[in-house]
Motif scaffolding. Sequence first.
Motif, PDB file in Angstrom:
ATOM      1  N   ASN A 211       0.844  -1.187   0.000  1.00  0.00           N
ATOM      2  CA  ASN A 211       0.000   0.000   0.000  1.00  0.00           C
ATOM      3  C   ASN A 211       0.883   1.241   0.000  1.00  0.00           C
ATOM      4  N   ASP A 215      -1.493   5.776  -4.058  1.00  0.00           N
ATOM      5  CA  ASP A 215      -2.626   5.040  -4.624  1.00  0.00           C
ATOM      6  C   ASP A 215      -3.933   5.795  -4.494  1.00  0.00           C
ATOM      7  N   LYS A 573      -4.315  -4.356  -3.176  1.00  0.00           N
ATOM      8  CA  LYS A 573      -3.057  -3.906  -2.584  1.00  0.00           C
ATOM      9  C   LYS A 573      -3.322  -2.886  -1.477  1.00  0.00           C
ATOM     10  N   LEU A 574      -4.131  -3.331  -0.507  1.00  0.00           N
ATOM     11  CA  LEU A 574      -4.508  -2.503   0.631  1.00  0.00           C
ATOM     12  C   LEU A 574      -4.407  -3.336   1.901  1.00  0.00           C
ATOM     13  N   THR A 604      -7.977   5.360   2.299  1.00  0.00           N
ATOM     14  CA  THR A 604      -8.415   4.110   1.667  1.00  0.00           C
ATOM     15  C   THR A 604      -9.746   4.268   0.957  1.00  0.00           C
TER      16      THR A 604
END
Length: 702
Positions: A211, A215, A573-574, A604
């Motif tokens: 992460n 992003d 991908k978190l 997020t």
Amino acid sequence: MANVDSIAVAPAEPDPTPRPGQASRPADARTGLSRVRAVVAVAPAMLTDGAVIAFALFTVLYHLAFLGDLRPSVTFRIWLLACVVLAVVAVLRARRRAPVDSTPADSASAAPEEPVSARPAADRRLLIGVLVAAVAALSAGLANTSVNVSWWIPAVSGLLAAVGGLLLVRQAWLSGPTPTPAAPAPTPAQSAYALVVSVLVGISSFFMARNTPDDVYYVGKSVWIAERDLIPLNDFLFSENVLPSMGSQPPIPSIEVFDGAFANVIGIHASSALWYVLLPIMAVLAALALWRLTHRWAPRRPVLAFTVAIAYLYLVAGGDAALGTFHLPRLHEGKGMFVSAVIPLMWLYLTEWFDNRSRRSLLLIVALSITAIGLTNTAAIILPMLVGAAGFAMLLVGRWKAAVVAAVAALAYPIGSLVVSRLVLGGMSATGADDAFFDAAYTYRRTLLFGVVGVISGLALWCGALLARRRTPALLAAGAALALSVLFVPGVLELLSALSGISVVLWRVPWLLALPTLIGLLCTVRVPAPTRALRRAASGGIAVLLVASFALFATPMWSPKSWVEVHDRPTWKLPQQRQAIAFWIKDLDRPQGLLLAPKTIMRTTPIVTSKVRVVLPRDFYLVEYDLSSQFAKDRLLLAGFADGAASPTPAELTPALDRLDVGTICVYNGNRYARDTAPQLGYQEFAKRKAPGAMTCFRRVG
């Protein structure tokens, strides 16, 4: 008396009249096998060249779509139809031109070319050059470690090694054969190995998750486009495409639009489209790009060199600027694909252009330059350095016309698109980002690393030209080494920073070097040995030592120190808990207005959905909107309150909540002050989440 073993016994004459239905089977089998071998041999080139042309086409269509105000889904469908047409045309042309049983030349049977290091006439100068390069590599790798070495030592010795290497390669070029001997084509076995490794790389991308704060912008933009089928020309993080966009992010790159449009057309979540579909494809293409350059530049044993290069990417990660970090962990970001795939392919296409000067090579250079700017704005800064290094090297051997044509082909579209976007949208700035500047020593330390790995990187940098295949590969490697050596001289990066005003990307200048390929070339050095078997064993020993050094003295990609989580199933991908919380909040019956939550959750949420707008997507981006403004102060105040890092009074919080129109407050249960204060602010508890990630949410009353 003649040796009976040497007497050949003539076989019996076959029946000239074959049985019905069996006459053509052996011939058909051989023809079919030849076709398969031929397709396997050229598959890496077909896949990478096709991907470059396809994405370049989408980038051009995306830019043209601004004129007609087309929705991304429409642009994607037009692109898809154009790709089908081009694919059919390419297949028909290939079937007309290629013989049925054509097979690439077997590079294993061809005599391997000797690098400059094998030329006896240059032994003395070569030895001096290698010694100077070794001094540069050792001092650069040890600088700023426990060994106190002035950066002037590696800077000066590296510059001398680069100049000496370029002169040696130039002399070898001028005294060598003309025209340039053709490089052997990959064999079916070699290409099959590269394809298998590339597929395994793609599979591994499913299970490793890193992460990154960026992003929220890159993936968040794809999510926004997928959910609205619009391209945000203004800010989409702090507002609904209303506020001015960030000056450091002009809407030139097309990768986020491609992902969003693809997800919209297919009907899946943009994050799933990116991480479950596009990322594995990009990983395969990046590995194949590395293979193609390594095969073209390696004087011998390309498979071994490619294996070492892949091992380097997997085993040397850790820091936020190591090349391994920009491979799988950040390949879904445009800049990751740029450094991992575009850079090696650009060196490959330039090599082919300077060797044969064909229209196909020039077309691929143009397409790759469009692909590059479609991936990242950084291309407009790194590509001129790369092409300038290659062009300067070619000028030294009289290829000035080819150098000028290559420069125009590689730079016209990236620079032109940037200029046009600035004229239309206003002057580009990198406010706030300019505060991050790294000098030459720290740039080397961040990207090429330090200690044993830094020494190996230095050897690859300053000895690569002496190891690469003769003529064009060696000359281009020498040009790259000289360009980077000049940039590593103290004061040069500072001067570029002052002239350009974009300090934020100057630490990326080592990207112009195809470092993984040069690392792989270290195991191709010709070790003096009486037999070929011993020479092969020596190369294998060097490869083992290199891989062992990476394993012992670097941080692998899958280590928690690389900020990577390894999962037993494909994942976004978190961090999984943050992802679950963001989805939980998304499904709540929330009132209108912004969401205030801990910073990590707000960062997020845009990756999960653009329908839930948050108070602070990322505090770093506030520098684009003036940190001293009420706009920024309100967000920082409320974020500190939600994080539990500050305890502002209700009198301080209420005006900020009203100005930002906050409808929902969600805080972790451990933040007792926020939980106790929320009712005093006019918010009512309406949802609770159990551990792990226990959280309480409040909504505005009235």
